[in-house]
Design a protein around this motif. Structure first.
Motif, PDB file in Angstrom:
ATOM      1  N   MET A   1       0.859  -1.194   0.000  1.00 49.59           N
ATOM      2  CA  MET A   1       0.000   0.000   0.000  1.00 49.59           C
ATOM      3  C   MET A   1       0.890   1.236   0.000  1.00 49.59           C
ATOM      4  SD  MET A   1      -3.266   1.199   0.515  1.00 49.59           S
ATOM      5  CE  MET A   1      -4.338   0.636   1.784  1.00 49.59           C
ATOM      6  N   TYR A   2       0.503   2.218  -0.764  1.00 46.72           N
ATOM      7  CA  TYR A   2       1.212   3.493  -0.802  1.00 46.72           C
ATOM      8  C   TYR A   2       1.032   4.239   0.516  1.00 46.72           C
ATOM      9  CZ  TYR A   2       1.591   2.923  -5.859  1.00 46.72           C
ATOM     10  OH  TYR A   2       1.888   2.476  -7.097  1.00 46.72           O
ATOM     11  N   SER A   3       1.992   5.098   0.875  1.00 52.30           N
ATOM     12  CA  SER A   3       1.859   5.866   2.118  1.00 52.30           C
ATOM     13  C   SER A   3       1.152   7.200   1.890  1.00 52.30           C
ATOM     14  CB  SER A   3       3.232   6.101   2.753  1.00 52.30           C
ATOM     15  OG  SER A   3       4.032   6.919   1.934  1.00 52.30           O
ATOM     16  N   ARG A   4       0.986   7.589   0.610  1.00 51.45           N
ATOM     17  CA  ARG A   4       0.227   8.794   0.264  1.00 51.45           C
ATOM     18  C   ARG A   4      -0.699   8.456  -0.899  1.00 51.45           C
ATOM     19  NH1 ARG A   4       5.152  10.062  -0.135  1.00 51.45           N
ATOM     20  NH2 ARG A   4       6.110  10.707   1.794  1.00 51.45           N
ATOM     21  N   ILE A   5      -1.977   8.708  -0.712  1.00 50.75           N
ATOM     22  CA  ILE A   5      -2.960   8.456  -1.763  1.00 50.75           C
ATOM     23  C   ILE A   5      -3.657   9.773  -2.062  1.00 50.75           C
ATOM     24  CG2 ILE A   5      -5.056   7.189  -2.393  1.00 50.75           C
ATOM     25  CD1 ILE A   5      -4.124   5.096  -0.207  1.00 50.75           C
ATOM     26  N   PHE A   6      -3.584  10.194  -3.316  1.00 57.08           N
ATOM     27  CA  PHE A   6      -4.214  11.440  -3.762  1.00 57.08           C
ATOM     28  C   PHE A   6      -5.422  11.102  -4.628  1.00 57.08           C
ATOM     29  CE2 PHE A   6       0.316  12.388  -3.222  1.00 57.08           C
ATOM     30  CZ  PHE A   6       0.269  13.501  -2.392  1.00 57.08           C
ATOM     31  N   LEU A   7      -6.594  11.565  -4.213  1.00 54.20           N
ATOM     32  CA  LEU A   7      -7.807  11.361  -4.996  1.00 54.20           C
ATOM     33  C   LEU A   7      -8.058  12.619  -5.808  1.00 54.20           C
ATOM     34  CD1 LEU A   7     -10.101   9.688  -2.314  1.00 54.20           C
ATOM     35  CD2 LEU A   7      -8.590   8.590  -3.985  1.00 54.20           C
ATOM     36  N   ILE A   8      -8.182  12.440  -7.115  1.00 53.38           N
ATOM     37  CA  ILE A   8      -8.410  13.573  -8.008  1.00 53.38           C
ATOM     38  C   ILE A   8      -9.690  13.343  -8.797  1.00 53.38           C
ATOM     39  CG2 ILE A   8      -5.919  14.016  -8.161  1.00 53.38           C
ATOM     40  CD1 ILE A   8      -6.030  12.983 -11.071  1.00 53.38           C
ATOM     41  N   GLY A   9     -10.236  14.422  -9.335  1.00 49.38           N
ATOM     42  CA  GLY A   9     -11.445  14.331 -10.137  1.00 49.38           C
ATOM     43  C   GLY A   9     -12.238  15.613 -10.046  1.00 49.38           C
ATOM     44  N   PHE A  10     -13.283  15.683 -10.814  1.00 49.39           N
ATOM     45  CA  PHE A  10     -14.124  16.873 -10.900  1.00 49.39           C
ATOM     46  C   PHE A  10     -14.885  17.077  -9.591  1.00 49.39           C
ATOM     47  CE2 PHE A  10     -17.337  19.695 -12.726  1.00 49.39           C
ATOM     48  CZ  PHE A  10     -16.578  20.418 -13.636  1.00 49.39           C
ATOM     49  N   MET A  11     -15.320  18.324  -9.343  1.00 46.79           N
ATOM     50  CA  MET A  11     -16.145  18.578  -8.162  1.00 46.79           C
ATOM     51  C   MET A  11     -17.393  17.696  -8.239  1.00 46.79           C
ATOM     52  SD  MET A  11     -17.955  22.280  -8.844  1.00 46.79           S
ATOM     53  CE  MET A  11     -17.024  23.054 -10.150  1.00 46.79           C
ATOM     54  N   GLY A  12     -17.749  17.134  -7.094  1.00 44.03           N
ATOM     55  CA  GLY A  12     -18.916  16.267  -7.043  1.00 44.03           C
ATOM     56  C   GLY A  12     -18.629  14.811  -7.375  1.00 44.03           C
ATOM     57  N   SER A  13     -17.355  14.487  -7.637  1.00 39.87           N
ATOM     58  CA  SER A  13     -17.029  13.104  -8.009  1.00 39.87           C
ATOM     59  C   SER A  13     -16.983  12.163  -6.813  1.00 39.87           C
ATOM     60  CB  SER A  13     -15.705  13.048  -8.779  1.00 39.87           C
ATOM     61  OG  SER A  13     -14.629  13.498  -7.975  1.00 39.87           O
TER      62      SER A  13
ATOM     63  N   GLU B   1     -14.491  -1.156  -1.161  1.00 46.57           N
ATOM     64  CA  GLU B   1     -13.681  -2.384  -1.235  1.00 46.57           C
ATOM     65  C   GLU B   1     -12.962  -2.509  -2.577  1.00 46.57           C
ATOM     66  OE1 GLU B   1     -12.899  -4.262   1.339  1.00 46.57           O
ATOM     67  OE2 GLU B   1     -14.199  -2.978   2.552  1.00 46.57           O
ATOM     68  N   GLU B   2     -13.592  -2.053  -3.661  1.00 40.33           N
ATOM     69  CA  GLU B   2     -12.945  -2.093  -4.974  1.00 40.33           C
ATOM     70  C   GLU B   2     -11.671  -1.258  -4.952  1.00 40.33           C
ATOM     71  OE1 GLU B   2     -15.500  -1.321  -8.503  1.00 40.33           O
ATOM     72  OE2 GLU B   2     -17.128  -1.320  -7.027  1.00 40.33           O
ATOM     73  N   LEU B   3     -11.772  -0.070  -4.376  1.00 35.86           N
ATOM     74  CA  LEU B   3     -10.629   0.831  -4.309  1.00 35.86           C
ATOM     75  C   LEU B   3      -9.541   0.261  -3.404  1.00 35.86           C
ATOM     76  CD1 LEU B   3      -9.433   3.485  -5.239  1.00 35.86           C
ATOM     77  CD2 LEU B   3     -10.660   4.619  -3.398  1.00 35.86           C
ATOM     78  N   ILE B   4      -9.919  -0.284  -2.277  1.00 32.91           N
ATOM     79  CA  ILE B   4      -8.946  -0.876  -1.358  1.00 32.91           C
ATOM     80  C   ILE B   4      -8.215  -2.035  -2.027  1.00 32.91           C
ATOM     81  CG2 ILE B   4      -8.725  -2.231   0.777  1.00 32.91           C
ATOM     82  CD1 ILE B   4     -10.928  -0.348   1.926  1.00 32.91           C
ATOM     83  N   ASN B   5      -8.938  -2.866  -2.736  1.00 38.71           N
ATOM     84  CA  ASN B   5      -8.309  -3.987  -3.448  1.00 38.71           C
ATOM     85  C   ASN B   5      -7.347  -3.489  -4.518  1.00 38.71           C
ATOM     86  OD1 ASN B   5      -9.666  -5.891  -1.920  1.00 38.71           O
ATOM     87  ND2 ASN B   5     -11.318  -6.131  -3.393  1.00 38.71           N
ATOM     88  N   LEU B   6      -7.739  -2.463  -5.231  1.00 42.63           N
ATOM     89  CA  LEU B   6      -6.873  -1.892  -6.264  1.00 42.63           C
ATOM     90  C   LEU B   6      -5.576  -1.370  -5.648  1.00 42.63           C
ATOM     91  CD1 LEU B   6      -6.599  -0.840  -9.265  1.00 42.63           C
ATOM     92  CD2 LEU B   6      -7.543   1.292  -8.400  1.00 42.63           C
ATOM     93  N   LEU B   7      -5.690  -0.623  -4.579  1.00 38.38           N
ATOM     94  CA  LEU B   7      -4.512  -0.015  -3.953  1.00 38.38           C
ATOM     95  C   LEU B   7      -3.679  -1.024  -3.176  1.00 38.38           C
ATOM     96  CD1 LEU B   7      -6.164   3.290  -2.723  1.00 38.38           C
ATOM     97  CD2 LEU B   7      -4.727   2.952  -4.740  1.00 38.38           C
TER      98      LEU B   7
END
Length: 172
Positions: free
Chosen positions: A1-13, A160-166
């Motif tokens: 697992m990465y020690s820094r996770i940045f979530l990006i995307g449009f407002m409201g995503s 859970e999908e995101l956790i599995n991916l990361l």
């Protein structure tokens, strides 16, 4: 697992909602970059734009990002425009894992119309004006968002999908 996770995307995503849930689930600190900027500046983002202009806001945003890159075990929800300025998408990719939460313009419009968060960029727009605004701005930003390490479909995205991916990635 990465020690820094940045979530990006449009407002409201869903960056803030998903980010806080993800941080809790993996035992990381959660940071909303826009909220941190407001706390540091002692004023709202619209206030910063009105009083100091976008250029000053983007400089503060860049400096906050550099500070966050020094922290460990954090999930960061960025502002929608953050990856598109001052080489910040590269900085995020160099210092952690970036995840683009992608939604189509119609889904973003529906979420923004139902949001309780006040968003000055969209205030007073009709549904059709809002959809046109989202489509146009998303088209401009997409080239930056696509530079994320991972892109996930934000429609009905399960934590859970995101956790599995990361979890399948190497620790940095």
């Amino acid at each position: 697992m990465y020690s820094r996770i940045f979530l990006i995307g449009f407002m409201g995503s869903g960056k803030s909602t998903l980010g806080s849930k993800l941080a809790r689930k993996v035992g990381f600190d959660y940071i909303d970059m826009d909220q941190l900027i407001e706390e540091t500046a002692g004023m709202t983002i619209p206030g910063i734009f009105n009083e100091h202009g976008e250029q000053v806001f983007r400089k503060w945003e860049h400096n906050i990002l550099l500070e966050l890159c020094e922290r460990e075990n954090v999930v960061v929800s960025t502002g929608g425009g953050a990856p598109c300025h001052n080489d910040m998408i590269r900085i995020m990719n160099d210092h952690g894992c970036t995840v683009y939460i992608k939604l189509p313009p119609d889904a973003l419009k529906d979420r923004l119309l139902n949001s309780k968060t006040e968003r000055p960029l969209i205030k007073g727009k009709s549904e059709s004006e809002l959809l046109e605004f989202i489509s146009s701005l998303l088209a401009e930003r997409e080239k930056f968002y696509r530079q994320a390490m991972y892109t996930v479909n934000g429609v009905n995205l399960q934590l859970e999908e995101l956790i599995n991916l990361l979890g399948a990635t190497d620790t940095r």
